[in-house]
Write an enzyme that holds these catalytic residues in place. Sequence first.
Site, PDB file in Angstrom:
ATOM      1  N   PRO A 149       1.154  -1.416   0.169  1.00  0.00           N
ATOM      2  CA  PRO A 149      -0.050  -0.497   0.540  1.00  0.00           C
ATOM      3  C   PRO A 149       1.168   0.771   0.336  1.00  0.00           C
ATOM      4  O   PRO A 149       2.029   1.138   0.628  1.00  0.00           O
ATOM      5  CB  PRO A 149      -0.229   0.073   1.772  1.00  0.00           C
ATOM      6  N   GLU A 150       0.672   2.039  -0.988  1.00  0.00           N
ATOM      7  CA  GLU A 150       1.213   3.707  -0.776  1.00  0.00           C
ATOM      8  C   GLU A 150       0.124   4.663  -0.080  1.00  0.00           C
ATOM      9  O   GLU A 150      -0.968   3.348   0.923  1.00  0.00           O
ATOM     10  CB  GLU A 150       1.815   4.056  -2.789  1.00  0.00           C
TER      11      GLU A 150
END
Length: 271
Positions: free
Chosen positions: A2-3
């Site tokens: 996840p960014e």
Amino acid sequence: MPELPEVETTRRGILPVLKNQKITQVVVRDVRLRWPVSPDFAGQLTGQKILDVQRRAKYLLIRLERGTVIWHLGMSGSLRVLPAGTPPQLHDHIDVVLGSGRLLRFNDPRRFGCALWTGDDPAQHELIAHLGSEPLSNEFDAAYLAARAKGRSVAIKQFIMNAEIVVGVGNIYASEALFRAGIRPKRMAGRIKRDELERLVEAIKSVLGEAIKVGGTTLRDYVNANGSPGYFRQKLYVYERAGEPCRRCSTPVRQIVQGNRSTYYCPQCQQ
DNA sequence: ATGGGCACCTGGCTGC
DNA sequence: TGCAGCCAGGTGCCCA
């Protein structure tokens, strides 16, 4: 994995479910995360009411009456909301059971994530205190980036992935932002011209903002709080498109390695 | 101070 | 079919 957009999507998904709920039970099945889950983690949380869920960089901050849980999803982590009693599956490491009869479940195959309770101000926590600007805030602008980039020889792609400069830009969105800005990823940060930095700032803001709108990017296993994927993958211009035609000029997209990470760019559109 | 490289860990895919 | 090798959305730490 996840960014920033995926973490923000998770935050928005879990906030209405968690807010004002009492934590009735915490189950820790595996303490072996990036940092071992503290033996008193469950005890500190149990019985407390959840006041808010905030985000700083890629950290989720679950604010309790007393203290805060600092939660990071690492490369492969996800937080989902499920009915209490749902049988755990492989890599379901932590459950936070709520008074409402639902639970927050943390799954993380690679165990690069972490869950830390702190009784102090999380902004002063060692993991958070030295972070750079939030990319979607007004303080992140070309003047700021120019000041930080001055004299630095590091490649611009690694520069914008450096969380001490700007947070939340990971491997996908770094390549995508540089494509949008028309900048070659290997160029030295200190040699990027002012008008290019202006474009880069706008590109980072727009790519992250657009990704949040569609729930982030799912490449392999990212899911939001409801178990649904994000739909930004269809909007990627270069990431994981090596050899395929650039969506703007049809030149084959190129893949290189920087700092042990893959970088994708269009040799025609980016100079 | 800065930049570069490695480590942590599991799973999925490729190619022999 | 089996298995070795490589790659993956993050980031702290060690070294020159």
